[in-house]
Motif scaffolding. Structure first.
Motif, PDB file in Angstrom:
ATOM      1  N   ALA A 128      31.365  34.645  29.372  1.00  0.00           N
ATOM      2  CA  ALA A 128      32.550  34.984  30.158  1.00  0.00           C
ATOM      3  C   ALA A 128      32.258  36.109  31.132  1.00  0.00           C
ATOM      4  O   ALA A 128      32.685  36.079  32.298  1.00  0.00           O
ATOM      5  N   ALA A 168      39.654  31.917  22.276  1.00  0.00           N
ATOM      6  CA  ALA A 168      39.465  31.277  23.575  1.00  0.00           C
ATOM      7  C   ALA A 168      40.729  31.340  24.428  1.00  0.00           C
ATOM      8  O   ALA A 168      40.648  31.554  25.646  1.00  0.00           O
ATOM      9  N   GLY A 172      40.939  33.296  27.952  1.00  0.00           N
ATOM     10  CA  GLY A 172      41.428  32.663  29.173  1.00  0.00           C
ATOM     11  C   GLY A 172      42.463  33.514  29.880  1.00  0.00           C
ATOM     12  O   GLY A 172      42.465  33.626  31.112  1.00  0.00           O
ATOM     13  N   VAL A 182      38.865  29.288  31.544  1.00  0.00           N
ATOM     14  CA  VAL A 182      38.600  28.854  30.167  1.00  0.00           C
ATOM     15  C   VAL A 182      39.440  27.622  29.867  1.00  0.00           C
ATOM     16  O   VAL A 182      40.654  27.612  30.123  1.00  0.00           O
TER      17      VAL A 182
END
Length: 250
Positions: A128, A168, A172, A182
């Protein structure tokens, strides 16, 4: 660099021998992906997967990667991003474990959790940060409907996927507006070599998951269910009163 189709020219797969990941790679190569990195523990299976994708016309590299060794993730994955732009990262590693055995052996249970959750948190954060630094790119995370509500038959695996899914989703939100994206993919039961001889309602295949991933990328979706009907099914199960839920053969 991704164009208006939002499909990647370069792909990094974490879990390079995953049947779902390889089905996705094949589909993306048939569209426009030209460079693929397959990350996983060095093995003949990893090399065979790379050779197969090369025959489809992609430039394929293998990367030594161990989900259970988070201290190595920054260096191992950093080398990939140092070689050039990565348009998409597919986080596809994970183990189901064996519920009955793992309940009796806490060390085995912890291995499931460390792989599916802790390892994914480490690798996910490294990727990320790199995608954010690029200013573009998608991190696609293979979650599972098992994380929606832990079932008696696989609550260890389900709880690890619940943690991954929450991580996750939060990641995002944290990346929103940075150019990095994401997408969480929640398949139901997937028919693979590992699940041969087993079946379940709403079963799907690696190829169907790959199709859903492509569509999700084109739409820049944040959550994808496979098959789509599971969104309603799991919503009903998630809100079912616990006494009724316990009566279900799950």
């Amino acid at each position: 660099m991704m164009d208006s189709s939002r499909l990647p020219r370069s792909l990094l797969v974490l879990g390079g021998t995953s049947e779902i990941a390889l089905a996705t790679a094949r589909r993306l190569i048939a569209r426009r992906t030209r460079t693929v990195w397959l990350a996983g523990r060095p093995s003949s299976a990893l090399e065979e997967a790379a050779a197969h994708l090369r025959r489809l016309g992609a430039e394929v590299h293998t990367v030594a990667f161990d989900a259970l060794d988070p201290e190595s993730h920054e260096a191992a994955l950093g080398k990939v991003f140092a070689e050039g732009t990565v348009d998409m990262v597919l986080l596809a590693f994970g183990i189901t474990g064996h519920q009955a055995y793992d309940e009796r052996d806490p060390s085995s249970a912890v291995r499931v959790v460390r792989t599916n959750y802790a390892g994914a948190v480490s690798a996910g954060l490294v990727c990320a940060a790199a995608l954010q630094g690029q200013g573009h790119g998608s991190l696609v995370v293979l979650s599972s409907v098992a994380g929606e509500r832990a079932r008696r038959s696989d609550f260890l695996y389900g709880s690890s996927k619940a943690g991954l899914d929450a991580f996750a989703q939060g990641l995002g939100d944290a990346l929103h507006g940075t150019g990095a994206h994401v997408m969480v993919v929640r398949p139901g039961f997937v028919r693979t070599r590992r699940t041969a001889g087993l079946d379940a309602p709403f079963a799907t295949t690696p190829e169907e998951v790959a199709t859903a991933v492509e569509l999700g990328l084109r739409r820049r979706s944040e959550t994808v269910w496979v098959p789509g009907t599971l969104r309603l099914v799991m919503s009903a199960l998630r809100h079912l009163p616990r006494p009724l839920f316990r009566r279900l053969p799950l």
